[in-house]
Design a protein around this motif. Structure first.
Motif, mmCIF file in Angstrom:
data_model
loop_
_atom_site.group_PDB
_atom_site.id
_atom_site.type_symbol
_atom_site.label_atom_id
_atom_site.label_comp_id
_atom_site.label_asym_id
_atom_site.label_seq_id
_atom_site.Cartn_x
_atom_site.Cartn_y
_atom_site.Cartn_z
ATOM 1 N N LEU A 133 -6.525 -0.704 -34.340
ATOM 2 C CA LEU A 133 -7.067 0.662 -34.475
ATOM 3 C C LEU A 133 -7.907 1.004 -33.398
ATOM 4 O O LEU A 133 -8.213 2.396 -33.555
ATOM 5 N N PHE A 134 -8.622 0.229 -32.956
ATOM 6 C CA PHE A 134 -9.628 0.774 -31.886
ATOM 7 C C PHE A 134 -9.177 2.060 -30.863
ATOM 8 O O PHE A 134 -10.191 2.894 -30.807
ATOM 9 N N PRO A 135 -8.143 1.898 -30.270
ATOM 10 C CA PRO A 135 -7.647 3.065 -29.373
ATOM 11 C C PRO A 135 -7.700 4.306 -30.217
ATOM 12 O O PRO A 135 -8.224 5.254 -29.437
ATOM 13 N N PHE A 136 -7.308 4.353 -31.393
ATOM 14 C CA PHE A 136 -7.362 5.652 -32.296
ATOM 15 C C PHE A 136 -8.749 6.032 -32.497
ATOM 16 O O PHE A 136 -9.184 7.222 -32.595
ATOM 17 N N SER A 137 -9.499 4.983 -32.622
ATOM 18 C CA SER A 137 -11.008 5.364 -32.685
ATOM 19 C C SER A 137 -11.664 5.947 -31.495
ATOM 20 O O SER A 137 -12.358 7.042 -31.786
ATOM 21 N N VAL A 138 -11.209 5.588 -30.523
ATOM 22 C CA VAL A 138 -11.537 6.086 -29.089
ATOM 23 C C VAL A 138 -11.314 7.521 -29.043
ATOM 24 O O VAL A 138 -12.175 8.371 -28.831
ATOM 25 N N LEU A 139 -9.929 7.837 -29.406
ATOM 26 C CA LEU A 139 -9.405 9.115 -29.419
ATOM 27 C C LEU A 139 -10.040 9.939 -30.254
ATOM 28 O O LEU A 139 -10.541 11.162 -29.977
ATOM 29 N N ILE B 162 -12.503 13.343 -29.571
ATOM 30 C CA ILE B 162 -12.410 14.795 -30.030
ATOM 31 C C ILE B 162 -13.466 15.268 -30.839
ATOM 32 O O ILE B 162 -13.901 16.436 -30.623
ATOM 33 N N VAL B 163 -14.120 14.366 -31.743
ATOM 34 C CA VAL B 163 -15.340 14.893 -32.255
ATOM 35 C C VAL B 163 -16.552 14.993 -31.320
ATOM 36 O O VAL B 163 -17.357 16.056 -31.401
ATOM 37 N N PHE B 164 -16.635 14.028 -30.300
ATOM 38 C CA PHE B 164 -17.474 14.618 -29.367
ATOM 39 C C PHE B 164 -17.443 15.898 -28.494
ATOM 40 O O PHE B 164 -18.628 16.567 -28.468
ATOM 41 N N ASN C 216 -24.538 -0.267 -36.446
ATOM 42 C CA ASN C 216 -23.512 -1.251 -36.355
ATOM 43 C C ASN C 216 -22.026 -0.932 -36.433
ATOM 44 O O ASN C 216 -21.196 -1.831 -36.687
ATOM 45 N N ASP C 217 -21.654 0.251 -36.560
ATOM 46 C CA ASP C 217 -20.215 0.733 -37.054
ATOM 47 C C ASP C 217 -19.568 1.256 -35.858
ATOM 48 O O ASP C 217 -20.071 1.475 -34.626
ATOM 49 N N PHE C 218 -18.287 1.438 -35.994
ATOM 50 C CA PHE C 218 -17.445 2.093 -35.299
ATOM 51 C C PHE C 218 -16.755 3.279 -35.574
ATOM 52 O O PHE C 218 -16.839 3.728 -37.021
ATOM 53 N N MET C 219 -16.203 4.260 -34.681
ATOM 54 C CA MET C 219 -15.521 5.412 -35.258
ATOM 55 C C MET C 219 -14.301 5.185 -36.186
ATOM 56 O O MET C 219 -13.632 4.129 -36.032
ATOM 57 N N LEU C 220 -13.905 5.901 -36.967
ATOM 58 C CA LEU C 220 -12.551 6.199 -37.979
ATOM 59 C C LEU C 220 -11.525 6.024 -36.627
ATOM 60 O O LEU C 220 -11.523 6.626 -35.807
ATOM 61 N N PRO C 221 -10.345 5.132 -37.196
ATOM 62 C CA PRO C 221 -10.122 4.376 -38.195
ATOM 63 C C PRO C 221 -10.520 2.982 -38.201
ATOM 64 O O PRO C 221 -10.565 2.253 -39.472
ATOM 65 N N ALA C 222 -11.045 2.543 -37.188
ATOM 66 C CA ALA C 222 -11.542 1.290 -36.874
ATOM 67 C C ALA C 222 -12.852 0.539 -37.871
ATOM 68 O O ALA C 222 -12.823 -0.351 -38.472
ATOM 69 N N GLY C 223 -13.536 2.006 -37.674
ATOM 70 C CA GLY C 223 -14.994 1.704 -38.386
ATOM 71 C C GLY C 223 -14.921 2.872 -39.348
ATOM 72 O O GLY C 223 -13.928 3.495 -39.991
ATOM 73 N N LEU D 76 -17.339 5.614 -39.094
ATOM 74 C CA LEU D 76 -18.043 6.657 -38.743
ATOM 75 C C LEU D 76 -17.140 7.833 -38.766
ATOM 76 O O LEU D 76 -16.004 8.037 -37.941
ATOM 77 N N ARG D 77 -17.819 8.979 -39.078
ATOM 78 C CA ARG D 77 -17.072 10.382 -39.080
ATOM 79 C C ARG D 77 -17.459 11.059 -37.662
ATOM 80 O O ARG D 77 -16.542 11.789 -37.321
ATOM 81 N N GLU D 78 -18.329 10.738 -36.991
ATOM 82 C CA GLU D 78 -18.772 11.205 -35.858
ATOM 83 C C GLU D 78 -19.464 10.112 -34.701
ATOM 84 O O GLU D 78 -20.007 9.186 -35.605
ATOM 85 N N PRO D 79 -19.547 10.268 -33.643
ATOM 86 C CA PRO D 79 -20.264 9.306 -32.637
ATOM 87 C C PRO D 79 -21.919 9.046 -33.252
ATOM 88 O O PRO D 79 -22.487 9.889 -33.800
ATOM 89 N N ILE D 80 -22.215 8.078 -32.703
ATOM 90 C CA ILE D 80 -23.736 7.569 -33.164
ATOM 91 C C ILE D 80 -24.623 8.660 -32.596
ATOM 92 O O ILE D 80 -25.576 9.171 -33.203
ATOM 93 N N SER D 81 -24.181 9.114 -31.461
ATOM 94 C CA SER D 81 -25.112 10.124 -30.595
ATOM 95 C C SER D 81 -25.448 11.458 -31.626
ATOM 96 O O SER D 81 -26.310 12.154 -31.317
ATOM 97 N N GLY D 82 -24.676 11.780 -32.743
ATOM 98 C CA GLY D 82 -24.669 12.857 -33.646
ATOM 99 C C GLY D 82 -26.103 12.671 -34.151
ATOM 100 O O GLY D 82 -26.645 13.604 -34.949
ATOM 101 N N ALA D 83 -26.643 11.346 -34.368
ATOM 102 C CA ALA D 83 -28.061 11.267 -35.113
ATOM 103 C C ALA D 83 -29.004 12.079 -34.402
ATOM 104 O O ALA D 83 -29.964 11.995 -35.026
ATOM 105 N N LYS D 84 -28.861 12.307 -33.275
ATOM 106 C CA LYS D 84 -30.041 13.114 -32.518
ATOM 107 C C LYS D 84 -30.223 14.546 -33.265
ATOM 108 O O LYS D 84 -31.363 15.108 -33.164
ATOM 109 N N ARG D 85 -29.562 15.097 -34.254
ATOM 110 C CA ARG D 85 -29.572 16.107 -34.846
ATOM 111 C C ARG D 85 -30.187 15.841 -36.198
ATOM 112 O O ARG D 85 -31.135 17.386 -36.502
ATOM 113 N N ALA D 86 -30.715 15.069 -36.608
ATOM 114 C CA ALA D 86 -31.448 14.821 -37.608
ATOM 115 C C ALA D 86 -33.056 14.865 -37.467
ATOM 116 O O ALA D 86 -33.418 14.358 -36.283
#
Length: 337
Positions: A8-14, A18-20, A164-171, A173-183
């Motif tokens: 599923l990892f290639p789908f997670s990359v895609l 998109i979310v990025f 420690n997680d991956f993007m959906l569907p392999a993991g 995450l609903r968005e990349p870890i970089s999204g944490a910067k908004r917190a």
């Protein structure tokens, strides 16, 4: 499971790409994000599943309700209605969802509880209904970029850190870890009751917060009492005989651990998160349970009350392991600025 993740990892990359791009368009102003001249606090996460958003919303309600006029706004996950809806004494879980109904039943004399999938519409409607409203708490809206909340609280569970997680569907995450910067604040939830300073330091390094971000650690505080619609009992009273635990939450493991620590004997009936209990399900449960007592979570109780006899729920609250006064100070400083 590892092999499935790899497939599923290639789908997670895609999906991640998109979310990025979507987040980049919001960050650069190509997609519109609405800011407000009054306080809007968002509680959310980067992953799917239970991170403790509802207990955190309730913590904020308790913190603010005596000084401010507060409203909560949720999308109303798995409700059977559409559009804006304000909770009242006739509202059911099917109308607004189990978690908003829980907020209403616990704090109905102190706050307003509303649901609307389009958060901008919900915020404007709440403001038009009550011009004296002083703060809106957004439940699970971290990815709702059309709203630029003034204060963002990001949650991540101790045993399932977003780092420690991956993007959906392999993991998860609903968005990349970089999204944490908004917190503005990052809270590690569902911690053991004791976490060493060295372990906290290790986790903070793994999360890599920005200079302006503060990381806090919280645990789940379980009530010593359980409640039905008409009765309060001590949790310890369940030691007298085996009971049946019914859960429809994302991660029941902390609850199971707590019950095991209390040396309670039970049978666990586990359902999916926010599970809709049909009449057939209720009849099946009754057949399995017989005359035993039943215990469930407060969220599940919102969907099960009035349908099962001898049904009790166990309330929970957020408890800070350290730095609670600092966290409260940050929230109130935002409200006063």
């Amino acid at each position: 499971m590892r092999r499935l993740r790899l497939l599923l990892f290639p789908f997670s990359v895609l999906y991640g790409a998109i979310v990025f791009v979507r987040n980049w368009l919001f960050d650069k102003g190509y997609l519109k994000s609405t800011s407000y001249s009054f306080p809007v606090i968002c509680v959310g996460n980067l992953s799917v599943g239970g991170t403790g958003k509802s207990p955190m919303i309730e913590y904020l309600i308790r913190l603010l309700k005596d000084e401010y006029k507060v409203a909560t706004l949720s999308r109303g996950y798995k409700r059977k209605t559409t559009g804006f809806l304000l909770a009242d004494e006739h509202t059911t879980a099917s109308d607004i969802g189990d978690e908003p109904l829980q907020f209403y039943h616990k704090f109905k004399n102190d706050i307003q509880v509303a649901v609307e999938a389009k958060r901008t519409v919900g915020i404007e409607t709440l403001r038009n209904l009550s011009i004296s409203l002083e703060v809106i708490l957004l439940d699970d809206a971290f990815q709702h970029r059309k709203v630029n909340a003034g204060f963002n609280i990001l949650l991540t569970p101790f045993y399932d850190l977003y780092a420690n997680d991956f993007m959906l569907p392999a993991g998860n995450l609903r968005e990349p870890i970089s999204g944490a910067k908004r917190a503005d604040v990052i809270i590690v939830t569902k911690c053991p009751t004791e976490v060493s300073a060295a372990e906290r330091t290790r986790i903070v390094k793994k999360l890599r917060p920005k200079a302006q971000q503060k990381v806090f650690f919280t645990t789940i505080a379980y009530s010593e009492s359980i409640y039905s619609e008409s009765e309060e009992l001590l949790l310890s009273s369940l030691k007298a005989s085996e009971f049946v635990l019914i859960t429809g939450i994302a991660n029941p493991k902390p609850l199971l651990q707590h019950l095991n620590d209390q040396q309670l004997q039970y049978t666990h009936l586990e359902y999916a998160d926010h599970y809709h209990f049909s009449e057939s399900d209720i009849q099946t449960i009754k057949q399995k349970v017989g005359d035993k007592r039943m215990l469930t979570t407060e969220k599940d109780f919102m969907r099960l009350k009035g349908r099962l006899d001898k049904l009790y729920y166990l309330p929970i609250e957020v408890a800070f392991l350290a730095g609670e006064a600092e966290f409260q100070g940050k929230v109130k400083l935002f409200l006063e600025s």
